[in-house]
Design a protein around this motif. Structure first.
Motif, PDB file in Angstrom:
ATOM      1  N   THR A  96       0.825  -1.204   0.000  1.00 50.03           N
ATOM      2  CA  THR A  96       0.000   0.000   0.000  1.00 50.03           C
ATOM      3  C   THR A  96       0.862   1.257   0.000  1.00 50.03           C
ATOM      4  O   THR A  96       1.954   1.288   0.570  1.00 50.03           O
ATOM      5  CB  THR A  96      -0.954   0.015   1.220  1.00 50.03           C
ATOM      6  N   ALA A  97       0.344   2.286  -0.669  1.00 48.30           N
ATOM      7  CA  ALA A  97       0.973   3.610  -0.709  1.00 48.30           C
ATOM      8  C   ALA A  97      -0.080   4.585  -1.210  1.00 48.30           C
ATOM      9  O   ALA A  97      -1.156   4.178  -1.664  1.00 48.30           O
ATOM     10  CB  ALA A  97       2.194   3.617  -1.625  1.00 48.30           C
ATOM     11  N   LEU A 124      -1.516  -4.089  -5.415  1.00 46.89           N
ATOM     12  CA  LEU A 124      -1.201  -2.684  -5.176  1.00 46.89           C
ATOM     13  C   LEU A 124      -2.448  -1.994  -4.631  1.00 46.89           C
ATOM     14  O   LEU A 124      -3.469  -1.913  -5.322  1.00 46.89           O
ATOM     15  CB  LEU A 124      -0.749  -2.014  -6.467  1.00 46.89           C
ATOM     16  N   ILE A 125      -2.361  -1.506  -3.398  1.00 50.33           N
ATOM     17  CA  ILE A 125      -3.500  -0.885  -2.736  1.00 50.33           C
ATOM     18  C   ILE A 125      -3.228   0.609  -2.638  1.00 50.33           C
ATOM     19  O   ILE A 125      -2.501   1.074  -1.766  1.00 50.33           O
ATOM     20  CB  ILE A 125      -3.734  -1.485  -1.341  1.00 50.33           C
ATOM     21  N   ALA A 126      -3.805   1.367  -3.572  1.00 52.83           N
ATOM     22  CA  ALA A 126      -3.605   2.814  -3.608  1.00 52.83           C
ATOM     23  C   ALA A 126      -4.600   3.483  -2.669  1.00 52.83           C
ATOM     24  O   ALA A 126      -5.788   3.581  -2.980  1.00 52.83           O
ATOM     25  CB  ALA A 126      -3.783   3.334  -5.032  1.00 52.83           C
ATOM     26  N   GLU A 127      -4.130   3.906  -1.516  1.00 58.30           N
ATOM     27  CA  GLU A 127      -4.995   4.486  -0.487  1.00 58.30           C
ATOM     28  C   GLU A 127      -4.352   5.737   0.090  1.00 58.30           C
ATOM     29  O   GLU A 127      -3.167   5.732   0.434  1.00 58.30           O
ATOM     30  CB  GLU A 127      -5.227   3.495   0.655  1.00 58.30           C
ATOM     31  N   ALA A 128      -5.129   6.802   0.212  1.00 55.94           N
ATOM     32  CA  ALA A 128      -4.612   8.004   0.850  1.00 55.94           C
ATOM     33  C   ALA A 128      -4.484   7.808   2.357  1.00 55.94           C
ATOM     34  O   ALA A 128      -3.598   8.370   2.996  1.00 55.94           O
ATOM     35  CB  ALA A 128      -5.522   9.190   0.556  1.00 55.94           C
ATOM     36  N   ARG A 129      -5.360   6.986   2.948  1.00 57.17           N
ATOM     37  CA  ARG A 129      -5.286   6.728   4.381  1.00 57.17           C
ATOM     38  C   ARG A 129      -4.233   5.665   4.659  1.00 57.17           C
ATOM     39  O   ARG A 129      -3.884   4.872   3.775  1.00 57.17           O
ATOM     40  CB  ARG A 129      -6.640   6.284   4.938  1.00 57.17           C
ATOM     41  N   GLU A 212      -3.046  12.955  -6.546  1.00 56.22           N
ATOM     42  CA  GLU A 212      -3.228  12.448  -7.913  1.00 56.22           C
ATOM     43  C   GLU A 212      -4.167  13.361  -8.697  1.00 56.22           C
ATOM     44  O   GLU A 212      -3.924  13.686  -9.863  1.00 56.22           O
ATOM     45  CB  GLU A 212      -3.778  11.030  -7.879  1.00 56.22           C
ATOM     46  N   THR A 213      -5.251  13.802  -8.047  1.00 59.30           N
ATOM     47  CA  THR A 213      -6.170  14.741  -8.690  1.00 59.30           C
ATOM     48  C   THR A 213      -5.462  16.060  -8.977  1.00 59.30           C
ATOM     49  O   THR A 213      -5.645  16.666 -10.044  1.00 59.30           O
ATOM     50  CB  THR A 213      -7.384  14.992  -7.787  1.00 59.30           C
ATOM     51  N   LEU A 214      -4.658  16.507  -8.047  1.00 58.54           N
ATOM     52  CA  LEU A 214      -3.881  17.736  -8.220  1.00 58.54           C
ATOM     53  C   LEU A 214      -2.969  17.633  -9.434  1.00 58.54           C
ATOM     54  O   LEU A 214      -2.879  18.555 -10.255  1.00 58.54           O
ATOM     55  CB  LEU A 214      -3.068  17.978  -6.947  1.00 58.54           C
ATOM     56  N   PHE A 215      -2.308  16.519  -9.565  1.00 54.54           N
ATOM     57  CA  PHE A 215      -1.414  16.273 -10.696  1.00 54.54           C
ATOM     58  C   PHE A 215      -2.164  16.392 -12.018  1.00 54.54           C
ATOM     59  O   PHE A 215      -1.701  17.045 -12.962  1.00 54.54           O
ATOM     60  CB  PHE A 215      -0.783  14.888 -10.545  1.00 54.54           C
ATOM     61  N   ARG A 216      -3.331  15.793 -12.092  1.00 54.00           N
ATOM     62  CA  ARG A 216      -4.096  15.804 -13.336  1.00 54.00           C
ATOM     63  C   ARG A 216      -4.607  17.204 -13.670  1.00 54.00           C
ATOM     64  O   ARG A 216      -4.650  17.602 -14.844  1.00 54.00           O
ATOM     65  CB  ARG A 216      -5.244  14.809 -13.251  1.00 54.00           C
ATOM     66  N   LEU A 217      -5.014  17.952 -12.659  1.00 56.81           N
ATOM     67  CA  LEU A 217      -5.458  19.326 -12.886  1.00 56.81           C
ATOM     68  C   LEU A 217      -4.332  20.186 -13.462  1.00 56.81           C
ATOM     69  O   LEU A 217      -4.540  20.978 -14.395  1.00 56.81           O
ATOM     70  CB  LEU A 217      -5.960  19.935 -11.582  1.00 56.81           C
ATOM     71  N   VAL A 218      -3.135  20.035 -12.904  1.00 52.47           N
ATOM     72  CA  VAL A 218      -2.000  20.833 -13.362  1.00 52.47           C
ATOM     73  C   VAL A 218      -1.594  20.427 -14.775  1.00 52.47           C
ATOM     74  O   VAL A 218      -1.302  21.279 -15.618  1.00 52.47           O
ATOM     75  CB  VAL A 218      -0.824  20.695 -12.378  1.00 52.47           C
TER      76      VAL A 218
END
Length: 300
Positions: A96-97, A124-129, A212-218
């Protein structure tokens, strides 16, 4: 007790339902339920319970689960040693990361791991928490701060520091606003730095709770922001900008794994791969700034 019943405990814990466990084991739900009841009767303790998230483990069941995983791993090692595991399977490792680290650092390097360990199954466990290693939610974790979980039950090692820098889309306008995080995320060092910059230069009419959302917006040209240099600097659609609003943030990067799993071959393979990937990427990440934005773009 019948030690084979431990397989059913593992399956239920990982699937979160009788149906999912039955599917993974190739049996029916009645068999799973019967074997769990037999396990509880033999132990004299309840190991599963129904909660808000479906079927889960009791506190005792979670403690038992950690030992069951070790047993499963040891049997897989024996199968590999004796050749009984004809397909060469190494078993499963759950890593996880945060989504950005998985999507932009680990996924592009998957080819090396698959070549080195063709019999490995990686989840692969993509988790913000932060998922709990002690509760069996993951085997290995990457953290962007010094770990506070685990005590003697978790091994943790610092891999290095992630340096942040300012980035915008390469072909975007020069007067872009800063895109930052929502109010609840201000505890993050990069969020605080973005707030400081936005108070001076202007803030975009959008905020996020995930990098990740921030990256896509930029990348889409909606604004500029702070990103880890090992990610922003490797993206051809982005260009590094000067940051004139104090010191740029830096975050520690830690690798964690459950102590009782450290000697399992599959866990060692994944841990070594993660360390190698991060070490290579961090060594390549050098301060840079496009000439279009002036010579004062080097980070302090």
């Amino acid at each position: 007790m019948n030690w084979d019943d431990m397989r059913f405990l593992l399956a239920v814990a990982q699937a979160g339902s009788l149906k999912g466990a039955a599917r993974s084991l190739g049996v029916d739900k009645t068999t799973v339920s019967r074997r769990l009841r037999a396990l509880e009767k033999a132990l004299g303790r309840q190991v599963v319970e129904v909660g808000g998230q479906g079927l889960g483990l009791t506190e005792f069941g979670r403690r038992l689960y950690r030992h069951a995983e070790v047993m499963q791993g040891e049997m897989q090692e024996v199968d590999t040693l004796t050749g009984a595991n004809s397909d060469g399977g190494l078993g499963t490792v759950r890593l996880t990361a945060v989504p950005m680290v998985i999507n932009h650092i680990l996924v592009p390097a998957m080819g090396d791991l698959r070549a080195a360990a063709p019999g490995l199954r990686l989840e692969l466990i993509a988790e913000a928490r932060d998922l709990s290693l002690l509760r069996g939610e993951a085997d290995i974790a990457l953290r962007l701060a010094r770990p506070t979980e685990g005590g003697q039950g978790v091994l943790a090692r610092k891999l290095g520091d992630l340096d942040y820098a300012a980035f915008a889309a390469r072909d975007a306008a020069r007067d872009l606003p800063w895109i930052g995080y929502e109010t609840r995320m201000q505890y993050l060092p990069q969020a605080a730095a973005l707030t400081r910059a936005a108070e001076i230069e202007g803030v975009a009419q959008v905020s996020v709770n995930d990098a990740e959302t921030l990256f896509r917006l930029v990348c889409s040209g909606h604004g500029k922001t702070l990103l880890p240099r090992i990610i922003g600097g490797a993206e051809p659609r982005l260009v590094e900008l000067p940051f004139r609003h104090g010191a740029l943030p830096r975050r520690e990067l830690w690798l964690m794994l459950r102590r009782e799993l450290r000697d399992l071959k599959r866990v060692r393979l994944v841990a070594d791969w993660v360390e190698g990937v991060l070490s290579a990427r961090m060594s390549q990440a050098q301060p840079a700034c496009s000439p279009d934005h002036g010579e004062d773009g080097d980070n302090p």
